[in-house]
Motif scaffolding. Structure first.
Motif, short mmCIF file in Angstrom:
data_model
loop_
_atom_site.label_atom_id
_atom_site.label_comp_id
_atom_site.label_asym_id
_atom_site.label_seq_id
_atom_site.Cartn_x
_atom_site.Cartn_y
_atom_site.Cartn_z
N THR A 36 0.81 -1.23 0.00
CA THR A 36 0.00 0.00 0.00
C THR A 36 0.84 1.28 0.00
O THR A 36 0.29 2.37 -0.08
CB THR A 36 -0.93 0.03 1.23
OG1 THR A 36 -0.12 0.06 2.42
CG2 THR A 36 -1.83 -1.18 1.26
N LYS A 39 2.81 4.95 -4.66
CA LYS A 39 1.87 5.92 -5.23
C LYS A 39 0.93 5.24 -6.21
O LYS A 39 -0.27 5.57 -6.28
CB LYS A 39 2.64 7.03 -5.91
CG LYS A 39 1.77 8.06 -6.60
CD LYS A 39 2.59 9.05 -7.41
CE LYS A 39 1.69 9.94 -8.26
NZ LYS A 39 2.48 10.82 -9.15
N ARG A 42 -2.00 3.59 -4.43
CA ARG A 42 -2.91 4.60 -3.88
C ARG A 42 -3.79 5.20 -4.98
O ARG A 42 -5.00 5.33 -4.82
CB ARG A 42 -2.11 5.70 -3.18
CG ARG A 42 -1.21 5.18 -2.07
CD ARG A 42 -0.47 6.31 -1.37
NE ARG A 42 0.69 5.83 -0.62
CZ ARG A 42 1.29 6.49 0.35
NH1 ARG A 42 0.84 7.68 0.71
NH2 ARG A 42 2.34 5.99 0.97
N GLN A 45 -6.40 2.65 -6.20
CA GLN A 45 -7.53 2.46 -5.29
C GLN A 45 -8.43 3.69 -5.22
O GLN A 45 -9.65 3.56 -5.04
CB GLN A 45 -7.01 2.08 -3.90
CG GLN A 45 -6.43 0.69 -3.84
CD GLN A 45 -7.41 -0.36 -4.37
OE1 GLN A 45 -8.45 -0.59 -3.77
NE2 GLN A 45 -7.08 -1.00 -5.48
N LEU A 94 -1.60 14.36 -4.48
CA LEU A 94 -0.95 13.22 -3.82
C LEU A 94 0.57 13.34 -3.81
O LEU A 94 1.21 13.04 -2.79
CB LEU A 94 -1.39 11.91 -4.49
CG LEU A 94 -1.02 10.64 -3.71
CD1 LEU A 94 -1.61 10.66 -2.31
CD2 LEU A 94 -1.48 9.40 -4.47
N PRO A 120 2.51 5.87 6.35
CA PRO A 120 1.18 5.30 6.62
C PRO A 120 1.17 4.68 8.01
O PRO A 120 2.21 4.23 8.51
CB PRO A 120 1.01 4.25 5.53
CG PRO A 120 2.39 3.93 5.06
CD PRO A 120 3.21 5.16 5.26
N ILE A 145 -6.72 5.74 2.19
CA ILE A 145 -6.06 5.21 0.99
C ILE A 145 -4.93 6.13 0.56
O ILE A 145 -3.81 5.67 0.26
CB ILE A 145 -7.09 5.06 -0.15
CG1 ILE A 145 -8.09 3.96 0.17
CG2 ILE A 145 -6.39 4.77 -1.47
CD1 ILE A 145 -9.26 3.89 -0.81
N ALA A 146 -5.19 7.43 0.49
CA ALA A 146 -4.16 8.39 0.05
C ALA A 146 -2.92 8.31 0.92
O ALA A 146 -1.79 8.49 0.43
CB ALA A 146 -4.73 9.80 0.05
N GLY A 148 -1.85 5.60 2.35
CA GLY A 148 -1.18 4.31 2.15
C GLY A 148 -1.50 3.25 3.19
O GLY A 148 -0.65 2.41 3.49
#
Length: 519
Positions: A36, A39, A42, A45, A94, A120, A145-146, A148
């Motif tokens: 995860t 980039k 991310r 997703q 991002l 993350p 999600i952004a 990670g």
């Protein structure tokens, strides 16, 4: 949001409580593969979540209608569109959000390179809320999600149809190794809270928020608590009454009043109270017609227990009812209702309407005479609300309302709409919550900002090591002098900022060309 009023409920769990430890452990194992962190994952997703919302839009809107009679248009612009906007912003920013943030190192650490690294957290839990199930389950997921993370989502169980639809769509569109959605009653929630998690994001009542915080404390797990409370709305004598009535009726009655940031009670200056109430009643009829049960724009109460609680509030304050009051238990319908307590403060503050967050289409009104002597003390004597609203054209009064009260947010001449601005933090203070999100703050809420310093080995100041000579002491005292340390850091920050460096070069070039032209 008021304390839950039903037993465990009839919603069938998608998993057994005994399955939860295995689900969390599976997510932990995936996170430890570093899948995860990239980039690419991310962005993929975030795209998948956007696809879920576009292709699943009709299903989600039908589910919201089935749960609380929310129209397709309102389901889209109050929930789905806001999540999609958050996704778009996260994708656009991002690179910047993920990038290391370079900072100064200070005189005694020179030469070195210091930075803030955005890590993350790991496996995070998002507990959504039934009143805006799509928004409050999936909006925080964008930040998770952004940043990670792996995530497990549990939508609000009282809105059974939307809870089931969200879980089905997450299973269909999202990476099942990293993002899971489960549905069920409080037994599932209890099992989730027993797990070792890296962050819990909860939206709901202060009562359940305390339960979540207590469970998290046992694991030393950080939390974001988006709670609620009784958000006051002040209507000053210098307010634009037509605008105030429209915006207040919209904010107080949207989602049939089941909104955590709705104006919960009204304090109206006695000089304009009659005109405001008259305009408010007329506006309600303009919005929803003379029979609100027949319009598609007015919602329903989420369940029978909530209906009974709200109907009890209506019966308790019936002598003050000046508009509405109709209900239909079979349809879980309660009409938009206005209660005028006049200047009777005791009746107002002791009524059932004022004992808890209303969370229904009921509008209690108190007529005040003195803002500083009545309104401010009343608001400040109560738990800090999620929002405070004030309608006035008096800038001095507006400033006093902003500066002399504490609330998660404050709006002048409008209600609720601040949550659509991703540049503003959304969150409570005190009893209305802790932590905030939206926009970059959503990314930050699910990230650890790690302090990093890189140093070489060629230069190693001997003054840091004992034994210390008088010269060593003098050097240390100079290097640690507040002014010297502060201004050195400011200077190095300016020099290392590429933007400032380019501006300096450009300024020097312009000055050089100017001097040459004068010679």
């Amino acid at each position: 949001m008021p304390r839950p009023t039903e037993e465990a409920g009839a919603l069938k769990a998608s998993v057994d409580p005994e399955d939860i430890p295995g689900i969390v452990e599976g997510l932990r194992q995936t996170f430890n593969t570093d899948k995860t962190r990239s980039k690419a994952w991310r962005l993929a997703q975030l795209d998948a979540l956007d696809k879920l919302l576009t292709e699943g839009c009709d299903d989600l809107c039908k589910a919201m209608y089935a749960d609380i009679h929310k129209s397709d248009l309102e389901g889209w612009f109050q929930e789905i569109a806001l999540v999609r906007g958050e996704i778009y912003e996260a994708k656009q920013h991002l690179d910047h959000w993920m990038a290391d943030e370079h900072v100064g190192s200070g005189l005694l650490n020179t030469p070195s390179q210091s930075m803030v690294q955005k890590d993350p957290l790991g496996v995070v839990l998002i507990l959504g809320a039934w009143n805006y199930n799509v928004l409050l389950s999936l909006h925080p997921l964008v930040g998770a999600i952004a940043a990670g993370n792996c995530a497990i989502i549990k939508p609000g169980s009282y809105s059974e149809t939307s809870s089931h639809t969200i879980c089905r769509l997450v299973q269909k569109y999202m990476d099942p190794e990293c993002i899971r959605a489960v549905e069920g009653n409080r037994h599932i929630t209890s099992s989730l809270l027993e797990q070792k998690l890296d962050k819990i994001f909860f939206t709901g009542s202060p009562f359940v928020g305390q339960v979540v915080a207590e469970a998290a404390a046992k694991q030393l797990c950080p939390v974001v608590l988006e709670l609620g409370g009784k958000s006051p709305c002040v209507i000053d004598r210098k307010a634009d009454l037509a605008i105030a009535a429209k915006r207040c009726a919209w904010g107080a009655l949207m989602n049939s009043g089941q909104t955590c940031v709705r104006p919960d009670y009204f304090m109206v200056h006695e000089a304009i109270a009659d005109d405001f109430i008259k305009t408010l009643k007329r506006t309600i009829v303009q919005f929803y017609g003379r029979d609100p049960q027949k319009t598609k724009w007015f919602g329903r109460i989420v369940n029978d227990a909530a209906f009974r609680r709200l109907n009890g509030c209506v019966e308790d304050a019936k002598q003050y009812l000046v508009h509405g009051g109709e209900n239909d238990a079979n349809d879980r319908f309660i009409a938009p209702s206005v209660f005028d307590f006049g200047t009777d403060m005791h009746a107002f503050e002791s009524s059932a309407l004022m004992q808890d967050e209303i969370f229904g289409p009921l509008i209690p009104i108190f007529r005040y005479r003195d803002f500083d002597g009545q309104v401010l003390p009343f608001i400040r004597a109560r738990p800090k609300p999620l929002a405070l609203y004030c309608f006035t054209s008096d800038n001095e009064l507006a400033e006093r309302a902003l500066r002399l009260t504490s609330s998660g947010a404050a709006l002048i001449n409008d209600v609720v709409v601040h949550l659509s601005n991703s540049e503003l933090p959304f969150g409570g203070v005190g009893a209305s919550g802790m932590g905030s999100y939206h926009g970059k703050r959503s990314f930050d809420a699910f990230s650890h900002h790690k302090a990093v310093m890189r140093r070489g080995t060629l230069l190693d100041a001997p003054q840091r090591y004992p034994p210390y000579s008088s010269l060593d002491e003098a050097v240390l005292r100079l290097g640690l002098h507040p002014k010297v340390s502060f201004h050195f850091t400011q200077m190095t920050n300016f020099i290392t900022d590429k933007k400032n460096f380019l501006i300096t070069l450009m300024t020097a070039y312009i000055a050089h060309q100017h001097l040459r032209s004068r010679m």
